[in-house]
Design a protein around this motif. Structure first.
Motif, PDB file in Angstrom:
ATOM      1  N   THR A   1       0.823  -1.207   0.000  1.00  0.00           N
ATOM      2  CA  THR A   1       0.000   0.000   0.000  1.00  0.00           C
ATOM      3  C   THR A   1       0.862   1.263   0.000  1.00  0.00           C
ATOM      4  O   THR A   1       0.574   2.228  -0.729  1.00  0.00           O
ATOM      5  N   ALA A   2       1.925   1.263   0.785  1.00  0.00           N
ATOM      6  CA  ALA A   2       2.799   2.434   0.857  1.00  0.00           C
ATOM      7  C   ALA A   2       3.495   2.674  -0.479  1.00  0.00           C
ATOM      8  O   ALA A   2       3.576   3.816  -0.961  1.00  0.00           O
ATOM      9  N   SER A   3       3.990   1.621  -1.097  1.00  0.00           N
ATOM     10  CA  SER A   3       4.669   1.754  -2.383  1.00  0.00           C
ATOM     11  C   SER A   3       3.715   2.266  -3.452  1.00  0.00           C
ATOM     12  O   SER A   3       4.063   3.160  -4.238  1.00  0.00           O
ATOM     13  N   TRP A   4       2.523   1.711  -3.478  1.00  0.00           N
ATOM     14  CA  TRP A   4       1.511   2.130  -4.445  1.00  0.00           C
ATOM     15  C   TRP A   4       1.149   3.603  -4.233  1.00  0.00           C
ATOM     16  O   TRP A   4       1.092   4.394  -5.185  1.00  0.00           O
ATOM     17  N   ALA A   5       0.928   3.979  -2.977  1.00  0.00           N
ATOM     18  CA  ALA A   5       0.523   5.355  -2.673  1.00  0.00           C
ATOM     19  C   ALA A   5       1.591   6.353  -3.105  1.00  0.00           C
ATOM     20  O   ALA A   5       1.275   7.426  -3.650  1.00  0.00           O
TER      21      ALA A   5
ATOM     22  N   VAL B   1       4.053   6.017  -5.486  1.00  0.00           N
ATOM     23  CA  VAL B   1       4.200   6.121  -6.941  1.00  0.00           C
ATOM     24  C   VAL B   1       2.953   6.741  -7.570  1.00  0.00           C
ATOM     25  O   VAL B   1       3.061   7.577  -8.471  1.00  0.00           O
ATOM     26  N   HIS B   2       1.789   6.368  -7.084  1.00  0.00           N
ATOM     27  CA  HIS B   2       0.560   6.956  -7.621  1.00  0.00           C
ATOM     28  C   HIS B   2       0.503   8.452  -7.306  1.00  0.00           C
ATOM     29  O   HIS B   2       0.120   9.261  -8.166  1.00  0.00           O
ATOM     30  N   GLY B   3       0.883   8.808  -6.086  1.00  0.00           N
ATOM     31  CA  GLY B   3       0.897  10.216  -5.721  1.00  0.00           C
ATOM     32  C   GLY B   3       1.863  11.013  -6.576  1.00  0.00           C
ATOM     33  O   GLY B   3       1.568  12.149  -6.984  1.00  0.00           O
ATOM     34  N   LEU B   4       2.996  10.418  -6.881  1.00  0.00           N
ATOM     35  CA  LEU B   4       3.975  11.076  -7.747  1.00  0.00           C
ATOM     36  C   LEU B   4       3.385  11.297  -9.135  1.00  0.00           C
ATOM     37  O   LEU B   4       3.498  12.383  -9.707  1.00  0.00           O
ATOM     38  N   ALA B   5       2.737  10.274  -9.673  1.00  0.00           N
ATOM     39  CA  ALA B   5       2.104  10.395 -10.991  1.00  0.00           C
ATOM     40  C   ALA B   5       1.037  11.488 -10.978  1.00  0.00           C
ATOM     41  O   ALA B   5       0.954  12.320 -11.897  1.00  0.00           O
ATOM     42  N   ASP B   6       0.231  11.518  -9.936  1.00  0.00           N
ATOM     43  CA  ASP B   6      -0.849  12.503  -9.851  1.00  0.00           C
ATOM     44  C   ASP B   6      -0.301  13.926  -9.725  1.00  0.00           C
ATOM     45  O   ASP B   6      -0.815  14.864 -10.355  1.00  0.00           O
ATOM     46  N   LEU B   7       0.757  14.092  -8.948  1.00  0.00           N
ATOM     47  CA  LEU B   7       1.370  15.414  -8.804  1.00  0.00           C
ATOM     48  C   LEU B   7       1.988  15.883 -10.121  1.00  0.00           C
ATOM     49  O   LEU B   7       1.913  17.066 -10.467  1.00  0.00           O
TER      50      LEU B   7
END
Length: 205
Positions: free
Chosen positions: A162-166, A168-174
């Motif tokens: 969950t932490a890894s996904w959050a 990388v996904h947060g980076l993509a969204d930013l």
């Protein structure tokens, strides 16, 4: 010619209506976004009557669900393409998967949002459920190789996923939102290296 001799109107035909509508749906999504997406607009782009989509999709939700399903398949393929070019060690494969995640998001922003932050697609539909689960399983397998075990074996391991996904996904969204100004001037390999360094920080301990 007598009325009874008038030839019947040809039946509706399209060589590959379903795929044509999926292509049109992605075009409509890119052009108008989810808020203005319509089935009628997709039909117009596909060059068919507004009633034609009913041959495959009951409504816009059905078409968007099929598009999201295809999106997840392409999402995994984009990650695998990055991994195929990376070194075979587990750390490099993990970082490459993260770079592929970002590649897909930046190349397909509206589709990415449909897949991850919209309620327009029906995730209870079996094919979409399988496709999204396969994308998650790919993340789990990548971390499992890194850790040498099944990340789903314990609550602590699941937290790593969950932490890894959050992260990388947060980076993509930013990046999609243009919020990381320090990366704006970087291109090509330099940009990849900067992103890889950030992704590496999300590596499970």
């Amino acid at each position: 010619m007598a009325e009874r001799d008038v030839p019947p109107k040809p039946a509706y035909h399209h060589g590959d209506l379903r795929n044509a509508l999926l292509v049109a749906a992605e075009q409509e999504l890119r052009a108008k976004g989810l808020e203005r997406f319509t089935l009628r607009g997709c039909a117009k782009r596909a060059g068919v009557s507004h009633a034609a989509p009913a041959h495959h999709f009951a409504d816009a939700t059905g078409l968007l669900t099929a598009l999201a399903t295809e999106g997840f398949q392409r999402f995994i393929a984009t990650q695998r393409a990055r991994q195929a070019k990376a070194a075979p060690d587990a750390r490099s494969q993990y970082v490459a998967a993260g770079l592929g995640y970002i590649d897909f998001a930046l190349a397909n922003p509206e589709l990415f949002r449909l897949m991850f932050s919209s309620r327009r697609a029906d995730f209870s539909e079996q094919e979409l459920d399988r496709a999204s689960a396969a994308a998650y399983d790919h993340l789990v397998a990548t971390i499992g190789t890194l850790r040498g075990d099944d990340p789903r074996a314990s609550h602590g391991r699941q937290a790593d996923v969950t932490a890894s996904w959050a992260i990388v996904h947060g980076l993509a969204d930013l990046l999609l939102s243009g919020r990381i100004r320090s990366l704006d001037s970087l291109e090509g390999r330099e940009r990849d290296n900067a992103l890889a360094a950030i992704i590496a920080r999300s590596l499970p301990a």
